[in-house]
Scaffold this motif. Structure first.
Motif, PDB file in Angstrom:
ATOM      1  N   TYR A 147       0.861  -1.185   0.000  1.00  0.00           N
ATOM      2  CA  TYR A 147       0.000   0.000   0.000  1.00  0.00           C
ATOM      3  C   TYR A 147       0.893   1.229   0.000  1.00  0.00           C
ATOM      4  O   TYR A 147       1.925   1.256   0.673  1.00  0.00           O
ATOM      5  N   GLU A 148       0.495   2.237  -0.752  1.00  0.00           N
ATOM      6  CA  GLU A 148       1.194   3.526  -0.771  1.00  0.00           C
ATOM      7  C   GLU A 148       0.186   4.649  -0.882  1.00  0.00           C
ATOM      8  O   GLU A 148      -0.883   4.480  -1.484  1.00  0.00           O
ATOM      9  N   HIS A 149       0.549   5.794  -0.318  1.00  0.00           N
ATOM     10  CA  HIS A 149      -0.250   7.003  -0.451  1.00  0.00           C
ATOM     11  C   HIS A 149       0.712   8.173  -0.366  1.00  0.00           C
ATOM     12  O   HIS A 149       1.478   8.281   0.576  1.00  0.00           O
ATOM     13  N   GLY A 150       0.658   9.039  -1.386  1.00  0.00           N
ATOM     14  CA  GLY A 150       1.515  10.209  -1.329  1.00  0.00           C
ATOM     15  C   GLY A 150       1.696  10.863  -2.673  1.00  0.00           C
ATOM     16  O   GLY A 150       1.037  10.510  -3.657  1.00  0.00           O
ATOM     17  N   LEU A 151       2.613  11.828  -2.688  1.00  0.00           N
ATOM     18  CA  LEU A 151       2.904  12.590  -3.906  1.00  0.00           C
ATOM     19  C   LEU A 151       3.822  11.779  -4.800  1.00  0.00           C
ATOM     20  O   LEU A 151       4.880  11.324  -4.385  1.00  0.00           O
ATOM     21  N   ASP A 152       3.387  11.607  -6.017  1.00  0.00           N
ATOM     22  CA  ASP A 152       4.145  10.916  -7.059  1.00  0.00           C
ATOM     23  C   ASP A 152       4.629  11.997  -8.020  1.00  0.00           C
ATOM     24  O   ASP A 152       3.881  12.931  -8.323  1.00  0.00           O
ATOM     25  N   ARG A 156       3.985  12.959 -13.921  1.00  0.00           N
ATOM     26  CA  ARG A 156       3.791  14.359 -13.542  1.00  0.00           C
ATOM     27  C   ARG A 156       3.362  14.367 -12.084  1.00  0.00           C
ATOM     28  O   ARG A 156       2.877  13.353 -11.564  1.00  0.00           O
ATOM     29  N   PRO A 157       3.498  15.485 -11.385  1.00  0.00           N
ATOM     30  CA  PRO A 157       3.092  15.505  -9.979  1.00  0.00           C
ATOM     31  C   PRO A 157       1.609  15.147  -9.812  1.00  0.00           C
ATOM     32  O   PRO A 157       0.751  15.677 -10.510  1.00  0.00           O
ATOM     33  N   ALA A 158       1.364  14.210  -8.902  1.00  0.00           N
ATOM     34  CA  ALA A 158       0.004  13.766  -8.616  1.00  0.00           C
ATOM     35  C   ALA A 158      -0.007  13.091  -7.249  1.00  0.00           C
ATOM     36  O   ALA A 158       0.953  12.424  -6.875  1.00  0.00           O
ATOM     37  N   VAL A 159      -1.095  13.266  -6.528  1.00  0.00           N
ATOM     38  CA  VAL A 159      -1.265  12.567  -5.255  1.00  0.00           C
ATOM     39  C   VAL A 159      -2.043  11.288  -5.555  1.00  0.00           C
ATOM     40  O   VAL A 159      -3.157  11.344  -6.080  1.00  0.00           O
ATOM     41  N   ARG A 160      -1.411  10.174  -5.242  1.00  0.00           N
ATOM     42  CA  ARG A 160      -1.988   8.868  -5.573  1.00  0.00           C
ATOM     43  C   ARG A 160      -2.068   7.970  -4.348  1.00  0.00           C
ATOM     44  O   ARG A 160      -1.301   8.110  -3.407  1.00  0.00           O
ATOM     45  N   GLN A 161      -2.994   7.029  -4.448  1.00  0.00           N
ATOM     46  CA  GLN A 161      -3.108   5.979  -3.454  1.00  0.00           C
ATOM     47  C   GLN A 161      -3.118   4.666  -4.234  1.00  0.00           C
ATOM     48  O   GLN A 161      -3.751   4.570  -5.288  1.00  0.00           O
ATOM     49  N   ARG A 162      -2.389   3.688  -3.701  1.00  0.00           N
ATOM     50  CA  ARG A 162      -2.239   2.413  -4.414  1.00  0.00           C
ATOM     51  C   ARG A 162      -2.353   1.260  -3.429  1.00  0.00           C
ATOM     52  O   ARG A 162      -1.899   1.358  -2.293  1.00  0.00           O
ATOM     53  N   ILE A 163      -2.901   0.165  -3.936  1.00  0.00           N
ATOM     54  CA  ILE A 163      -2.928  -1.050  -3.136  1.00  0.00           C
ATOM     55  C   ILE A 163      -2.751  -2.257  -4.054  1.00  0.00           C
ATOM     56  O   ILE A 163      -3.176  -2.242  -5.217  1.00  0.00           O
ATOM     57  N   CYS A 164      -2.079  -3.246  -3.532  1.00  0.00           N
ATOM     58  CA  CYS A 164      -2.045  -4.564  -4.150  1.00  0.00           C
ATOM     59  C   CYS A 164      -2.473  -5.515  -3.046  1.00  0.00           C
ATOM     60  O   CYS A 164      -1.907  -5.494  -1.945  1.00  0.00           O
ATOM     61  N   ALA A 165      -3.504  -6.300  -3.317  1.00  0.00           N
ATOM     62  CA  ALA A 165      -4.044  -7.196  -2.304  1.00  0.00           C
ATOM     63  C   ALA A 165      -4.528  -8.471  -2.983  1.00  0.00           C
ATOM     64  O   ALA A 165      -4.823  -8.468  -4.177  1.00  0.00           O
ATOM     65  N   ARG A 166      -4.596  -9.531  -2.208  1.00  0.00           N
ATOM     66  CA  ARG A 166      -5.033 -10.808  -2.783  1.00  0.00           C
ATOM     67  C   ARG A 166      -6.130 -11.432  -1.951  1.00  0.00           C
ATOM     68  O   ARG A 166      -6.198 -11.234  -0.741  1.00  0.00           O
ATOM     69  N   LYS A 167      -6.967 -12.166  -2.645  1.00  0.00           N
ATOM     70  CA  LYS A 167      -8.024 -12.904  -1.961  1.00  0.00           C
ATOM     71  C   LYS A 167      -7.404 -14.184  -1.397  1.00  0.00           C
ATOM     72  O   LYS A 167      -6.619 -14.841  -2.072  1.00  0.00           O
ATOM     73  N   PRO A 168      -7.732 -14.540  -0.161  1.00  0.00           N
ATOM     74  CA  PRO A 168      -7.162 -15.754   0.403  1.00  0.00           C
ATOM     75  C   PRO A 168      -7.375 -16.956  -0.527  1.00  0.00           C
ATOM     76  O   PRO A 168      -8.409 -17.104  -1.156  1.00  0.00           O
ATOM     77  N   GLY A 169      -6.357 -17.768  -0.605  1.00  0.00           N
ATOM     78  CA  GLY A 169      -6.370 -18.939  -1.468  1.00  0.00           C
ATOM     79  C   GLY A 169      -4.944 -19.404  -1.668  1.00  0.00           C
ATOM     80  O   GLY A 169      -4.041 -18.921  -0.999  1.00  0.00           O
ATOM     81  N   PRO A 170      -4.717 -20.297  -2.598  1.00  0.00           N
ATOM     82  CA  PRO A 170      -3.362 -20.829  -2.797  1.00  0.00           C
ATOM     83  C   PRO A 170      -2.391 -19.730  -3.228  1.00  0.00           C
ATOM     84  O   PRO A 170      -2.730 -18.871  -4.029  1.00  0.00           O
ATOM     85  N   TRP A 171      -1.204 -19.766  -2.661  1.00  0.00           N
ATOM     86  CA  TRP A 171      -0.153 -18.789  -2.996  1.00  0.00           C
ATOM     87  C   TRP A 171       0.587 -19.220  -4.222  1.00  0.00           C
ATOM     88  O   TRP A 171       0.863 -20.389  -4.443  1.00  0.00           O
ATOM     89  N   GLN A 172       0.936 -18.235  -5.038  1.00  0.00           N
ATOM     90  CA  GLN A 172       1.859 -18.441  -6.148  1.00  0.00           C
ATOM     91  C   GLN A 172       2.836 -17.283  -6.096  1.00  0.00           C
ATOM     92  O   GLN A 172       2.456 -16.142  -6.278  1.00  0.00           O
ATOM     93  N   LEU A 173       4.080 -17.592  -5.793  1.00  0.00           N
ATOM     94  CA  LEU A 173       5.080 -16.529  -5.722  1.00  0.00           C
ATOM     95  C   LEU A 173       5.547 -16.177  -7.124  1.00  0.00           C
ATOM     96  O   LEU A 173       5.667 -17.054  -7.982  1.00  0.00           O
TER      97      LEU A 173
END
Length: 174
Positions: A147-152, A156-173
């Motif tokens: 997760y991130e939140h801040g000035l990118d 170009r300059p922009a305030v962004r919020q980002r997430i990477c998340a997964r639904k529980p289940g089998p892992w694949q690295l």
């Protein structure tokens, strides 16, 4: 040709290999192209698919023209191995995204946040995430990877919020 988001590039390999990915509000298809080229089957949905014409007839890309804000969810109970959303926010859809991920599926989401008004569009609060909003919406039904939140500053300059998340289940690295 538009360059894919660095956030999407960084986390795309976490999507189960050879899976089906929903590119929500696909626009001109920069992520559709990138994901297809990574070996995923892509379902690209947008209100207007004219920016996706290059994919018509592509066996690895399904184009869906749908109004996600006033129409019914066009995918019924279908689940995806990955969902990618960038530069788009319609809060009533957020719960649907968790539901539309299959077990082990990965959500990669990035859009503008409060503070963006100082740097340009969008300025309407309806299209700007509040601090911690993606965490509040997805931490629980999904497992947060990053997760991130801040000035990118790039591209170009922009305030962004980002997430990477997964639904529980089998892992694949990656």
């Amino acid at each position: 040709m538009a360059v894919p988001s660095a956030w999407v590039i960084r986390f795309a390999a976490r999507i189960p290999e050879a899976g089906t990915v929903l590119d929500l509000a696909a626009g001109s298809g920069r992520h559709t192209r990138f994901l297809r080229d990574q070996g995923y089957r892509v379902v690209a949905v947008d209100l207007d698919t004219t920016g996706l014409e290059e994919f018509r007839g592509d066996p690895d890309v399904d184009l869906v023209e749908a109004d996600l804000e006033t129409g019914a969810w066009p995918f019924g109970e279908t689940t995806f191995d990955g969902i990618v959303v960038t530069n788009y926010l319609y809060r009533p859809l957020l719960p649907r995204l968790s539901e539309a991920l299959g077990p082990g599926g990965v959500l990669i989401y990035e859009t503008f946040a409060v503070g963006q008004e100082a740097h340009g569009r969008p300025t309407n609060p309806s299209y700007l995430l509040h601090e911690g909003e993606l965490l509040a919406r997805f931490d629980g039904p999904l497992e947060v990877i990053a997760y991130e939140h801040g000035l990118d500053t790039v591209p170009r300059p922009a305030v962004r919020q980002r997430i990477c998340a997964r639904k529980p289940g089998p892992w694949q690295l990656p």
